[in-house]
Design a protein around this motif. Structure first.
Motif, PDB file in Angstrom:
ATOM      1  N   SER A 266       0.944  -1.165   0.046  1.00  0.00           N
ATOM      2  CA  SER A 266      -0.057   0.000   0.036  1.00  0.00           C
ATOM      3  C   SER A 266       0.786   1.210   0.101  1.00  0.00           C
ATOM      4  O   SER A 266       2.236   1.161   0.330  1.00  0.00           O
ATOM      5  CB  SER A 266      -0.878   0.006   1.259  1.00  0.00           C
ATOM      6  N   ASP A 267       0.210   2.381  -0.313  1.00  0.00           N
ATOM      7  CA  ASP A 267       0.966   3.729  -0.473  1.00  0.00           C
ATOM      8  C   ASP A 267       1.543   3.804   0.922  1.00  0.00           C
ATOM      9  O   ASP A 267       2.699   4.530   1.215  1.00  0.00           O
ATOM     10  CB  ASP A 267       0.065   4.826  -0.519  1.00  0.00           C
ATOM     11  N   ASP A 268       0.837   3.293   2.118  1.00  0.00           N
ATOM     12  CA  ASP A 268       1.226   3.722   3.377  1.00  0.00           C
ATOM     13  C   ASP A 268       2.647   2.893   3.878  1.00  0.00           C
ATOM     14  O   ASP A 268       3.384   3.263   4.377  1.00  0.00           O
ATOM     15  CB  ASP A 268      -0.029   3.500   4.427  1.00  0.00           C
ATOM     16  N   LYS A 269       2.461   1.696   3.334  1.00  0.00           N
ATOM     17  CA  LYS A 269       3.623   0.777   3.559  1.00  0.00           C
ATOM     18  C   LYS A 269       4.973   1.182   3.073  1.00  0.00           C
ATOM     19  O   LYS A 269       5.920   0.875   3.192  1.00  0.00           O
ATOM     20  CB  LYS A 269       3.251  -0.692   3.521  1.00  0.00           C
ATOM     21  N   LYS A 271       5.915   3.858   2.819  1.00  0.00           N
ATOM     22  CA  LYS A 271       6.911   4.681   3.390  1.00  0.00           C
ATOM     23  C   LYS A 271       7.756   4.014   4.476  1.00  0.00           C
ATOM     24  O   LYS A 271       8.573   4.591   4.973  1.00  0.00           O
ATOM     25  CB  LYS A 271       5.834   5.511   4.266  1.00  0.00           C
ATOM     26  N   ASP A 272       7.504   2.784   4.759  1.00  0.00           N
ATOM     27  CA  ASP A 272       8.538   1.886   5.258  1.00  0.00           C
ATOM     28  C   ASP A 272       9.502   1.243   4.765  1.00  0.00           C
ATOM     29  O   ASP A 272      10.426   0.399   5.044  1.00  0.00           O
ATOM     30  CB  ASP A 272       7.552   0.658   6.110  1.00  0.00           C
ATOM     31  N   LEU A 273       9.686   1.670   3.395  1.00  0.00           N
ATOM     32  CA  LEU A 273      10.862   1.034   2.757  1.00  0.00           C
ATOM     33  C   LEU A 273      12.122   1.107   3.127  1.00  0.00           C
ATOM     34  O   LEU A 273      13.042   0.376   3.037  1.00  0.00           O
ATOM     35  CB  LEU A 273      10.468   1.450   1.039  1.00  0.00           C
ATOM     36  N   VAL A 274      12.199   2.377   3.394  1.00  0.00           N
ATOM     37  CA  VAL A 274      13.783   2.767   4.215  1.00  0.00           C
ATOM     38  C   VAL A 274      13.969   1.892   4.976  1.00  0.00           C
ATOM     39  O   VAL A 274      15.035   1.451   5.597  1.00  0.00           O
ATOM     40  CB  VAL A 274      13.968   4.387   4.191  1.00  0.00           C
ATOM     41  N   HIS A 275      13.030   1.931   6.198  1.00  0.00           N
ATOM     42  CA  HIS A 275      13.289   1.081   7.475  1.00  0.00           C
ATOM     43  C   HIS A 275      13.546  -0.323   6.986  1.00  0.00           C
ATOM     44  O   HIS A 275      14.429  -1.082   7.651  1.00  0.00           O
ATOM     45  CB  HIS A 275      11.954   1.287   8.086  1.00  0.00           C
ATOM     46  N   VAL A 276      12.724  -0.825   6.176  1.00  0.00           N
ATOM     47  CA  VAL A 276      12.731  -2.206   5.917  1.00  0.00           C
ATOM     48  C   VAL A 276      14.230  -2.502   5.283  1.00  0.00           C
ATOM     49  O   VAL A 276      15.046  -3.576   5.765  1.00  0.00           O
ATOM     50  CB  VAL A 276      11.697  -2.642   4.652  1.00  0.00           C
ATOM     51  N   SER A 277      14.787  -1.670   4.381  1.00  0.00           N
ATOM     52  CA  SER A 277      16.072  -1.818   3.727  1.00  0.00           C
ATOM     53  C   SER A 277      17.118  -1.846   4.750  1.00  0.00           C
ATOM     54  O   SER A 277      18.120  -2.715   4.925  1.00  0.00           O
ATOM     55  CB  SER A 277      16.128  -0.997   2.795  1.00  0.00           C
ATOM     56  N   ARG A 278      17.051  -0.846   5.724  1.00  0.00           N
ATOM     57  CA  ARG A 278      18.033  -0.763   6.625  1.00  0.00           C
ATOM     58  C   ARG A 278      17.944  -1.924   7.641  1.00  0.00           C
ATOM     59  O   ARG A 278      19.012  -1.794   8.375  1.00  0.00           O
ATOM     60  CB  ARG A 278      18.060   1.056   7.348  1.00  0.00           C
ATOM     61  N   ALA A 279      16.745  -2.216   8.077  1.00  0.00           N
ATOM     62  CA  ALA A 279      16.926  -3.219   8.847  1.00  0.00           C
ATOM     63  C   ALA A 279      17.593  -4.339   8.528  1.00  0.00           C
ATOM     64  O   ALA A 279      17.983  -5.034   9.436  1.00  0.00           O
ATOM     65  CB  ALA A 279      15.144  -3.556   9.249  1.00  0.00           C
ATOM     66  N   LEU A 280      17.467  -4.737   7.133  1.00  0.00           N
ATOM     67  CA  LEU A 280      18.167  -6.020   6.924  1.00  0.00           C
ATOM     68  C   LEU A 280      19.548  -5.883   7.054  1.00  0.00           C
ATOM     69  O   LEU A 280      20.207  -6.684   7.301  1.00  0.00           O
ATOM     70  CB  LEU A 280      17.745  -6.370   5.386  1.00  0.00           C
ATOM     71  N   VAL A 326       8.707   7.078  -0.068  1.00  0.00           N
ATOM     72  CA  VAL A 326       9.401   5.592   0.478  1.00  0.00           C
ATOM     73  C   VAL A 326      10.087   5.776   1.742  1.00  0.00           C
ATOM     74  O   VAL A 326      10.828   5.009   2.054  1.00  0.00           O
ATOM     75  CB  VAL A 326      10.576   5.487  -0.669  1.00  0.00           C
ATOM     76  N   GLY A 327       9.767   6.986   2.495  1.00  0.00           N
ATOM     77  CA  GLY A 327      10.409   6.987   3.833  1.00  0.00           C
ATOM     78  C   GLY A 327      11.799   7.546   3.997  1.00  0.00           C
ATOM     79  O   GLY A 327      12.586   7.754   4.885  1.00  0.00           O
ATOM     80  N   ASN A 328      12.074   8.175   2.985  1.00  0.00           N
ATOM     81  CA  ASN A 328      13.597   8.791   3.018  1.00  0.00           C
ATOM     82  C   ASN A 328      13.506  10.337   3.032  1.00  0.00           C
ATOM     83  O   ASN A 328      12.322  10.781   3.347  1.00  0.00           O
ATOM     84  CB  ASN A 328      14.197   8.677   1.502  1.00  0.00           C
ATOM     85  N   ARG A 329      14.484  10.966   3.126  1.00  0.00           N
ATOM     86  CA  ARG A 329      14.518  12.495   3.436  1.00  0.00           C
ATOM     87  C   ARG A 329      15.417  13.119   2.337  1.00  0.00           C
ATOM     88  O   ARG A 329      16.436  12.644   1.949  1.00  0.00           O
ATOM     89  CB  ARG A 329      14.772  12.884   4.802  1.00  0.00           C
ATOM     90  N   ARG A 330      14.903  14.226   2.190  1.00  0.00           N
ATOM     91  CA  ARG A 330      15.806  15.217   1.364  1.00  0.00           C
ATOM     92  C   ARG A 330      16.951  15.495   2.210  1.00  0.00           C
ATOM     93  O   ARG A 330      16.944  15.836   3.282  1.00  0.00           O
ATOM     94  CB  ARG A 330      15.023  16.372   0.899  1.00  0.00           C
ATOM     95  N   LYS A 331      18.264  15.583   1.375  1.00  0.00           N
ATOM     96  CA  LYS A 331      19.364  15.968   2.274  1.00  0.00           C
ATOM     97  C   LYS A 331      20.252  17.069   1.319  1.00  0.00           C
ATOM     98  O   LYS A 331      20.580  16.703   0.101  1.00  0.00           O
ATOM     99  CB  LYS A 331      20.296  14.724   2.491  1.00  0.00           C
ATOM    100  N   LEU A 332      20.427  18.088   1.711  1.00  0.00           N
ATOM    101  CA  LEU A 332      21.226  19.145   1.258  1.00  0.00           C
ATOM    102  C   LEU A 332      22.542  19.361   1.845  1.00  0.00           C
ATOM    103  O   LEU A 332      22.773  19.506   2.867  1.00  0.00           O
ATOM    104  CB  LEU A 332      20.581  20.488   1.044  1.00  0.00           C
ATOM    105  N   LEU A 333      23.512  18.943   1.049  1.00  0.00           N
ATOM    106  CA  LEU A 333      24.929  18.726   1.613  1.00  0.00           C
ATOM    107  C   LEU A 333      25.529  20.132   1.598  1.00  0.00           C
ATOM    108  O   LEU A 333      25.690  20.856   0.842  1.00  0.00           O
ATOM    109  CB  LEU A 333      25.623  17.750   0.462  1.00  0.00           C
TER     110      LEU A 333
END
Ligand SMILES: [Zn+2]
Length: 508
Positions: A266-269, A271-280, A326-333
């Protein structure tokens, strides 16, 4: 327009477990299965019941998953009946919702590896599918080396796929086992297969040996396949499997796929993609790939000044999708190349603002201290600090320049040494020993000593980035610079500790 359903099949626990250096425990496997299930993956392949103790135990567990939990194993061996093959029997008896059988579909492999005839290979497929169906299981057939097989003998490769479909297999999965097939070939061959087997019974299993795992999966869908197999973070032997973490957002966010298909995520889930990827990654004790599409630290990071000021006006100018989706954030370096707009953007980060708010500091872009901060960043970058990779060190610098950071402690001295010697068992070992003398307020100094293996990599570079993590999984990175590697590490470590204390609003 009603959309067609695409099914996602995860093989992290089976093909992903083939990755060099990856060794899942039973508990890891259960945790990953639950994570995949919550994400909305349709099929979770657990492994090979009967083939190793962890997988046998996994299939005996109570799992309570929505996903179709799938057992993997070989079709019956040549020259045996299905009932007289112990491997197949254990697979069929496993407590699984579905069974994925693997069989050869390349005549060359049948001859050379299996040392049998094409007819016997087809009979093995038919018998095995029939036996698994008879136990009431949903059946999938992985056609190993399908694309290479199809190129060498299309009639035979198709006959293998057809044999499984005719016996009632729910899915016939076309595997690019060597991972060498290119997207235009996949699209052509899958297009020919779906003339014979309906596309909503055809799956794609792509490997990443030419870095086309994702592209090949999408090409197969374009040609008519309706199941995609892959792994989290593209885990898998050699160069890995098709990466579901890239495939899922592409299916959901790119109109060519999003307008035509629904998936279980789902669209809601999403947003967990970053979390899932990092949890692994955490489970595998691996540093996350900063440059991973969609979910990497750098996936939405911008350095150059012009880009950064355009992004602040309208993010769509330099971003293909919005990072929050996707649960990520913008980062201005923040870097010496970027100038004031990047420093200002850096100051807008939530963790920086909230601490400054707490101190009653409002940042105004014309504030002289912002100019001072920029000068400081430039000076320090000139001697080797890299704030673009160390957002926590930048935060500390900002808090110190624009507000105040309490003096939590004072390190009066430290001593670190590395020793190589023989241990009691006569083995040569390298140990590191550190003693730190810390003074907190007016208390007596505390002395603490610890021993560790203490490997300091990159001895030629006295710039150290330290990535830290708290018990809630929050990450931050700090930087230290010194001609002495230990001192650089020490500075980065101190920044890391102070950053955490400030963030947690610890009393001084
Ligand atoms: Zn594979």
């Amino acid at each position: 327009m009603s959309r067609e359903r695409l099914y996602l099949f995860d093989t992290t626990l089976r093909d992903g477990a083939q990755t060099n250096g990856v060794d899942f425990t039973l508990n890891d496997k259960l945790t990953i299965a639950r994570m995949l299930d919550q994400l909305g993956i349709d099929y979770v392949e657990g492994g090979y019941p009967g083939a190793n103790p962890t997988d046998t135990q996994l299939f005996a567990e109570e799992r309570n998953l929505e996903a179709t939990f799938t057992a993997f194993g070989m079709a019956r061996r040549p020259g045996r009946s299905a009932s007289n093959d112990p491997g197949l029997a254990a697979l069929i008896e496993a407590k699984a919702d579905a069974i994925c059988l693997v069989a050869k579909s390349w005549d060359y492999h049948v001859r050379v590896a299996l040392e049998t005839t094409p007819e016997e290979n087809l009979a093995s497929i038919r018998d095995s599918v029939r036996a698994a169906k008879a136990k009431g299981r949903e059946v999938l057939l992985d056609c190993e080396h399908f694309f290479d097989g199809y190129k060498s003998n299309p009639q035979f490769a198709l006959a293998c796929a057809r044999a499984a479909y005719d016996e009632g297999a729910r899915w016939v999965v076309l595997c690019d086992t060597n991972g060498g097939t290119l997207p235009h070939e996949v699209e052509r061959i899958v297009g020919e297969v779906v003339q014979v087997i309906p596309g909503d019974h055809v799956g794609i299993h792509a490997h990443n040996d030419t870095e086309q795992g994702v592209a090949n999966s999408l090409a197969a869908v374009r040609a008519g396949a309706r199941q995609i197999q892959g792994t989290l973070n593209g885990l898998g032997e050699r160069c890995g499997n098709a990466n579901l973490v890239s495939i899922i957002p592409t299916l959901k966010l790119k109109p060519e796929f999003a307008d035509r298909f629904d998936i279980g995520v789902s669209d809601d889930k999403l947003k967990d993609l970053v979390h899932v990827s990092r949890a692994l990654d955490e489970m595998l004790n691996r540093a996350p790939n900063r440059h991973a599409p969609y979910v990497g630290e750098s996936a939405f990071a911008t350095k150059a000044g012009i880009h950064a000021s355009a992004i602040l006006k309208d993010p769509a100018t330099y971003e293909h999708v919005a990072p929050e989706i996707v649960g990520n954030r913008r980062k201005l370096l923040v870097s010496d190349q970027s100038g004031k707009s990047n420093v200002l953007a850096g100051l807008e980060r939530a963790e920086i603002v909230s601490v400054l708010d707490g101190l009653g500091v409002k940042v105004d872009k014309d504030d002289l201290r912002v100019g001072q901060l920029l000068d400081l960043v430039k000076q320090r970058e000139a001697i080797g600090y890299a704030y673009e990779a160390a957002d926590a060190s930048f935060a500390l610098l900002a808090w110190r320049t624009l507000g105040t950071v309490p003096k939590y402690f004072d390190v009066e001295k430290y001593d670190a040494n590395v020793e190589q010697r023989y241990n009691a068992r006569g083995e040569r070992v390298t140990v590191a020993m550190a003693i730190v003398k810390v003074k907190i307020g007016n208390d007596e100094p505390l002395i603490s000593a610890a021993e560790g293996t203490g490997p300091v990599h990159a001895l030629d570079l006295a710039r150290v980035l330290i990535e830290s993590e708290d018990e809630k999984g929050e990450h931050w990175t700090t930087v230290g610079v010194s001609p002495n590697i230990i001192d650089a590490s020490f500075q980065a470590l101190m920044d890391s500790v102070v950053y955490k204390l400030v963030r947690s609003r610890a009393p001084a």
